[in-house]
Design an enzyme around this catalytic site. Structure first.
Site, PDB file in Angstrom:
ATOM      1  CG  ASP A  17       0.596  -8.441   0.887  1.00 30.73           C
ATOM      2  OD1 ASP A  17       1.478  -8.495   0.017  1.00 30.73           O
ATOM      3  OD2 ASP A  17      -0.081  -7.414   1.109  1.00 30.73           O
ATOM      4  CB  ALA A  19       2.316  -2.754   1.502  1.00 30.34           C
ATOM      5  CB  ALA A  51      -2.393   4.535  -7.733  1.00 32.43           C
ATOM      6  CG  MET A  55      -2.147  -2.825  -3.990  1.00 27.71           C
ATOM      7  SD  MET A  55      -0.739  -1.831  -4.523  1.00 27.71           S
ATOM      8  CE  MET A  55      -1.372  -0.173  -4.327  1.00 27.71           C
ATOM      9  CE  LYS A  59       4.206  -3.051  -5.679  1.00 28.84           C
ATOM     10  NZ  LYS A  59       2.856  -3.446  -5.288  1.00 28.84           N
ATOM     11  CG  HIS A  62       0.238  -1.926  -9.894  1.00 25.08           C
ATOM     12  ND1 HIS A  62      -0.174  -2.228  -8.621  1.00 25.08           N
ATOM     13  CD2 HIS A  62      -0.339  -0.740 -10.191  1.00 25.08           C
ATOM     14  CE1 HIS A  62      -0.976  -1.270  -8.177  1.00 25.08           C
ATOM     15  NE2 HIS A  62      -1.083  -0.346  -9.111  1.00 25.08           N
ATOM     16  NE  ARG A 167       0.901 -11.496  -3.889  1.00 24.94           N
ATOM     17  CZ  ARG A 167       1.188 -10.548  -3.021  1.00 24.94           C
ATOM     18  NH1 ARG A 167       0.937  -9.286  -3.302  1.00 24.94           N
ATOM     19  NH2 ARG A 167       1.739 -10.851  -1.864  1.00 24.94           N
ATOM     20  CG  ASP A 193      -3.622  -5.515   1.487  1.00 20.98           C
ATOM     21  OD1 ASP A 193      -3.652  -4.335   1.107  1.00 20.98           O
ATOM     22  OD2 ASP A 193      -2.652  -6.266   1.247  1.00 20.98           O
TER      23      ASP A 193
END
Length: 270
Positions: A17, A19, A51, A55, A59, A62, A167, A193
């Site tokens: 991944d 970030a 927020a 994750m 986006k 999200h 994802r 993460d």
């Protein structure tokens, strides 16, 4: 043991991944900008903690998932008298995207230990794939910024590159396999993460490695982390570790700096 890869017992590729995994300690670029986008697009407040909840998703999805969090949905209803709909999601996303493109390069510093791990992988002939919840136009900016700081993966797949989406589906991980010419999912490792990124790896049939401290689950800046007590770090490990274990993650480590020992362990099992 199942089907053997043409590479025998060797890990062929690691799919990382971005970030919170290789760059942007604490995964701050998307988090901070979601808060700004909601504020600028709708004059609506969300917290940094909210927020972070979805994750790892693409986006647009999200933002939609944020609108479905009970506390957010209830505040939205109070403020606007109706539930959030797809047009609202579009408006927030269209505000988010230019902000993210402008700011993502500011969050491109490599996570401590990541460049050493990448060098270790290269030395062993392991290919380096990558994928992200960022759309292509944001990922391109990040790829370029990270390259200037010494990180250049062999492949980079964005959440909107593929028709089925991102994802927790397996498609970005599998596209990396195609781009890297690897021969077996059993010889690939997905490192992330966030939980959607772990599900992506599991759905692709790969080994999965969850990162407890460098990314979204702990959500500290690098300086906050460096100043944190061992007790605080231990608490973060406990909470993040529990989430990753419940998801069925194969290995759970602090950060990408610890990845080499995991790979050596997987190679013993192969």
């Amino acid at each position: 043991m199942g089907m053997r890869s043409t590479h025998g017992y060797k890990v062929e590729a690691v799919i990382l991944d971005w970030a919170g995994t290789v760059v942007d300690f604490g995964s701050w670029a998307p988090t901070a900008i979601f808060v700004e986008a909601f504020r600028d697009a709708c004059d609506f407040k969300i917290t940094l903690k909210e927020a972070r909840e979805p994750m790892g998703l693409g986006k647009w999805h999200h933002i939609k998932a944020l609108g479905e969090l009970p506390a957010v949905a209830s505040r939205w209803m109070n403020q606007f008298g109706r539930p959030m709909d797809d047009k609202d999601v579009d408006r927030i996303y269209n505000t988010f995207l230019p902000l993210q493109k402008v700011r993502v390069a500011e969050y491109s510093d490599p996570i401590p230990g990541s460049l050493d791990t990448v060098e270790w992988l290269r030395h062993r002939g392991i290919k380096i794939g990558s994928c992200s919840g960022y759309p292509r136009e944001v990922l391109d900016v990040l790829v370029e910024a990270a390259a200037r700081k010494g990180y250049r993966p062999d492949a980079a797949v964005a959440c909107d590159d593929l028709a089925p989406g991102g994802r927790p589906g397996p498609w970005m991980a599998l596209q990396n396999m195609i781009d890297l010419h690897t021969s077996s999912v059993k010889h690939c490792i997905k490192v992330d993460d966030s939980l959607p990124g772990i599900y992506e790896g599991l759905n692709a049939g790969m080994w999965t490695v969850g990162l407890m401290l460098s990314g979204n689950e702990t959500g500290m800046t690098l300086s906050q982390f460096n100043e944190a007590s061992e007790q605080t770090k231990e608490k973060c490990r406990r909470i993040a570790g529990q989430k990753f274990r419940s998801a069925g993650c194969h290995y759970i480590i602090d950060s990408i700096a610890d990845l080499p020992e995991v790979i050596q362990d997987i190679e013993k099992q192969l």
